[in-house]
Design an enzyme around this catalytic site. Structure first.
Site, PDB file in Angstrom:
ATOM      1  N   ASN A 165      17.129  -4.076  -8.871  1.00  0.00           N
ATOM      2  CA  ASN A 165      18.486  -4.263  -9.398  1.00  0.00           C
ATOM      3  C   ASN A 165      18.810  -5.698  -9.809  1.00  0.00           C
ATOM      4  OD1 ASN A 165      18.368  -4.909  -6.665  1.00  0.00           O
ATOM      5  ND2 ASN A 165      20.526  -4.441  -6.329  1.00  0.00           N
ATOM      6  N   LYS A 188       5.712  -8.093  -4.334  1.00  0.00           N
ATOM      7  CA  LYS A 188       5.743  -6.859  -5.111  1.00  0.00           C
ATOM      8  C   LYS A 188       7.171  -6.555  -5.524  1.00  0.00           C
ATOM      9  CE  LYS A 188       6.291  -2.597  -4.399  1.00  0.00           C
ATOM     10  NZ  LYS A 188       6.930  -2.264  -5.704  1.00  0.00           N
ATOM     11  N   GLU A 191       8.829  -1.806  -9.919  1.00  0.00           N
ATOM     12  CA  GLU A 191       8.083  -1.524 -11.145  1.00  0.00           C
ATOM     13  C   GLU A 191       8.992  -1.267 -12.338  1.00  0.00           C
ATOM     14  OE1 GLU A 191       5.326  -1.653  -8.104  1.00  0.00           O
ATOM     15  OE2 GLU A 191       7.167  -0.435  -8.135  1.00  0.00           O
ATOM     16  N   GLY A 241      15.944  -3.745  -0.092  1.00  0.00           N
ATOM     17  CA  GLY A 241      15.927  -2.384  -0.608  1.00  0.00           C
ATOM     18  C   GLY A 241      16.696  -1.437   0.294  1.00  0.00           C
ATOM     19  N   GLU A 263      16.796  -7.047   4.231  1.00  0.00           N
ATOM     20  CA  GLU A 263      18.113  -7.005   3.572  1.00  0.00           C
ATOM     21  C   GLU A 263      18.260  -5.609   3.008  1.00  0.00           C
ATOM     22  OE1 GLU A 263      20.623  -6.509   0.944  1.00  0.00           O
ATOM     23  OE2 GLU A 263      19.593  -7.962  -0.339  1.00  0.00           O
ATOM     24  N   CYS A 297      23.871  -4.054  -3.809  1.00  0.00           N
ATOM     25  CA  CYS A 297      23.932  -3.726  -2.384  1.00  0.00           C
ATOM     26  C   CYS A 297      25.269  -4.104  -1.752  1.00  0.00           C
ATOM     27  CB  CYS A 297      22.783  -4.395  -1.635  1.00  0.00           C
ATOM     28  SG  CYS A 297      22.724  -6.184  -1.801  1.00  0.00           S
ATOM     29  N   GLU A 394      25.307   5.796   0.734  1.00  0.00           N
ATOM     30  CA  GLU A 394      25.562   4.749  -0.244  1.00  0.00           C
ATOM     31  C   GLU A 394      25.299   5.287  -1.648  1.00  0.00           C
ATOM     32  OE1 GLU A 394      24.187   0.147  -1.184  1.00  0.00           O
ATOM     33  OE2 GLU A 394      22.831   1.489  -0.114  1.00  0.00           O
ATOM     34  N   GLU A 471      18.716 -13.880   4.269  1.00  0.00           N
ATOM     35  CA  GLU A 471      18.105 -14.649   3.202  1.00  0.00           C
ATOM     36  C   GLU A 471      19.069 -15.762   2.803  1.00  0.00           C
ATOM     37  OE1 GLU A 471      15.093 -12.039   0.755  1.00  0.00           O
ATOM     38  OE2 GLU A 471      17.136 -11.357   0.390  1.00  0.00           O
TER      39      GLU A 471
END
Length: 489
Positions: A165, A188, A191, A241, A263, A297, A394, A471
């Site tokens: 996102n 990673k 994708e 995620g 997170e 999020c 959510e 973070e």
């Protein structure tokens, strides 16, 4: 036009660079590797393909991280900071082109992608400066001539995983934090938006990050995560995620007791009291709710409005939602773009249909838009019953849920009713309300009278099932450092 082996047709837009893997300084294309199409969500058509890393690729990235860690950890923090600052400058210089990549891959309006680049530059600059301040302490002694000191050192090679996102911002946070602390990282990204994340990595490489200190890989998420987390080389995991995936990764990390930063998702409540300036709150709420098509999020989702203001607030919210311009993010007139892929749109549609079937009032939206791409109208639901799935799941999409609350106690209870605690918001002019809300709302980040939830200097993270650790801020850097006690007599 290109036709892939799976039959998907691709039209590569001007300026789009087909993604590659980055392993030990080498940029590796999709030739001779399995690859999947990258789809522009505004059109539903492929614009390129992203290569999947093989097990051998991952082992090579791991070996490079292990080899480079002793060297990178000894690079003076000032020098690491200079490299990160140069990367921030390059990101700024290339910002317009990188923002276009994010809009093509993710669908968000171009002006939002440019804001994302700006925030990413600020965070890289902040970590460049903070890298110089990762020192320990010398506490007063209490055992004769014994002198104690506490030192902080890089934890070791890290693996980073993130969603699609915010492909620019997520890449910056993962890679920038690890590098500032002295840790190599194998990263990673999602994708769905690979070229955007790779553009950040390219800035870091061009700024002077040595080969092997960072790697960027793609593939089946569970396959990649299992391979990396099982390796004894990896000592730290950072994930952004969903909650279910985060729980899965925590279990994998537990087998070898790896440090984790998680997170995870949220379902952010918003308390709007009668004494708040309603029109201003409505303007802010609608702008933040439909930012990035609600795929955020910390997006405000569960709106609780005090009784006396409820009916007018619902009408004002619906009118503003209906007035939003939805379209291709490359169109300057677009305010809200598409969902990132068809399954996100289908998931939102199912949640809305379930809510309406159980008695919710549909005030705006509730339908797909057009035949091309993955567009879903900005949607407003009111009087949503507690047994509707959207009250506990959510939505991660362009849906606002509006319900009433009576007084302060009722509002706090409703805001805290879920096992999530990432972000929360409240609007009130009462100082007594503010004091109680500050103490009792269960969220890692709580904004009062605005939706300004974070900045580079403050920790970004949740409580309860919304995550572990933070973070950004000094807390984000500390997550990549181990504290050791040394005593000398």
């Amino acid at each position: 036009m290109t036709t892939f082996q799976d039959g998907a047709e691709s039209v590569t837009p001007a300026g789009y660079v087909e993604p590659q893997l980055l392993i030990d300084g080498d940029w590796i294309g999709a030739d001779a590797r399995h690859a999947e199409p990258i789809v522009n969500p505004a059109t539903g058509r492929a614009i390129g393909r992203v290569p999947h890393a093989t097990a051998q690729d991952l082992d090579r990235a791991l070996a490079a991280a292990e080899r480079e860690f002793p060297k990178w950890r000894k690079v003076n923090p000032r020098e690491r900071g200079r490299i990160l600052k140069r990367a921030a400058d390059l990101l700024h210089e290339r910002g317009d082109a990188i923002a276009q990549l994010a809009t093509l891959e993710m669908g968000k309006p171009l002006f939002e992608s440019k804001i994302e680049v700006h925030v990413a530059c600020e965070e890289l600059e902040w970590f460049a400066e903070e890298a110089r301040r990762s020192w320990g302490r010398i506490p007063p002694g209490r055992f004769g001539d014994t002198r104690f000191s506490v030192i902080k050192q890089p934890v070791g090679p890290a693996a980073g995983f993130s969603a699609w996102n915010f492909p620019i911002g997520n890449a910056t946070r993962k890679l920038g934090t690890a590098l500032a602390a002295g840790c190599p990282m194998i990263y990673k990204p999602g994708e769905e938006a690979p070229a955007s994340a790779l553009a950040v990595a390219r800035c870091l490489v061009d700024a002077g990050v040595p080969a092997g200190v960072i790697a960027v890989v793609f593939g089946v998420p569970d396959t990649i995560s299992r391979h990396l987390i099982a390796s004894p080389i990896i000592r730290k995991i950072s994930f952004t995620g969903s909650i279910p995936v985060g729980k899965h990764l925590i279990k994998l990390a537990a087998d070898t007791v790896k440090r984790t930063t998680m997170e995870l998702g949220g379902h952010a409540p918003v308390l709007v009291f009668d004494d708040a300036p309603q029109e201003a709150v409505l303007d802010q709420s609608v702008q933040r709710k439909y930012r990035n098509a609600g795929q955020v999020c910390v997006s405000p989702t569960r709106f609780y409005i005090q009784d006396a203001s409820y009916d007018a607030f619902c009408a004002g919210f619906a009118a503003r939602a209906k007035a939003l311009t939805v379209g291709d993010g490359m169109d300057p007139a677009t305010v809200m773009g598409p969902m990132v892929h068809a399954r996100r749109r289908d998931g939102i549609e199912a949640l809305v249909q379930d809510a309406v079937a159980k008695g919710a009032k549909l005030l705006a939206g509730g339908e797909r838009i057009g035949n091309d791409g993955f567009f879903y109208a900005p949607t407003v639901l009111a009087d949503v019953p507690g047994d509707a799935r959207i009250m506990t799941e959510e939505p991660f999409g362009p849906v606002a849920v509006l319900n009433r609350f009576s007084g302060l106690d009722d509002g706090i209870a409703k805001a805290n009713s879920l096992p999530f605690g990432l972000a929360a918001y409240a609007f009130t002019q009462s100082l007594s309300n503010i004091h109680r809300l500050s103490d009792e709302i269960e969220a890692g980040m709580f904004a009062i009278n605005s939706f300004n939830i974070s900045m580079p200097e403050t920790p970004f993270g949740g409580i309860k099932e919304s995550g572990l650790g933070s973070e950004v801020g000094t807390e984000g850097l500390d997550a990549y450092l181990v504290s050791r006690t040394i005593s000398v007599t």
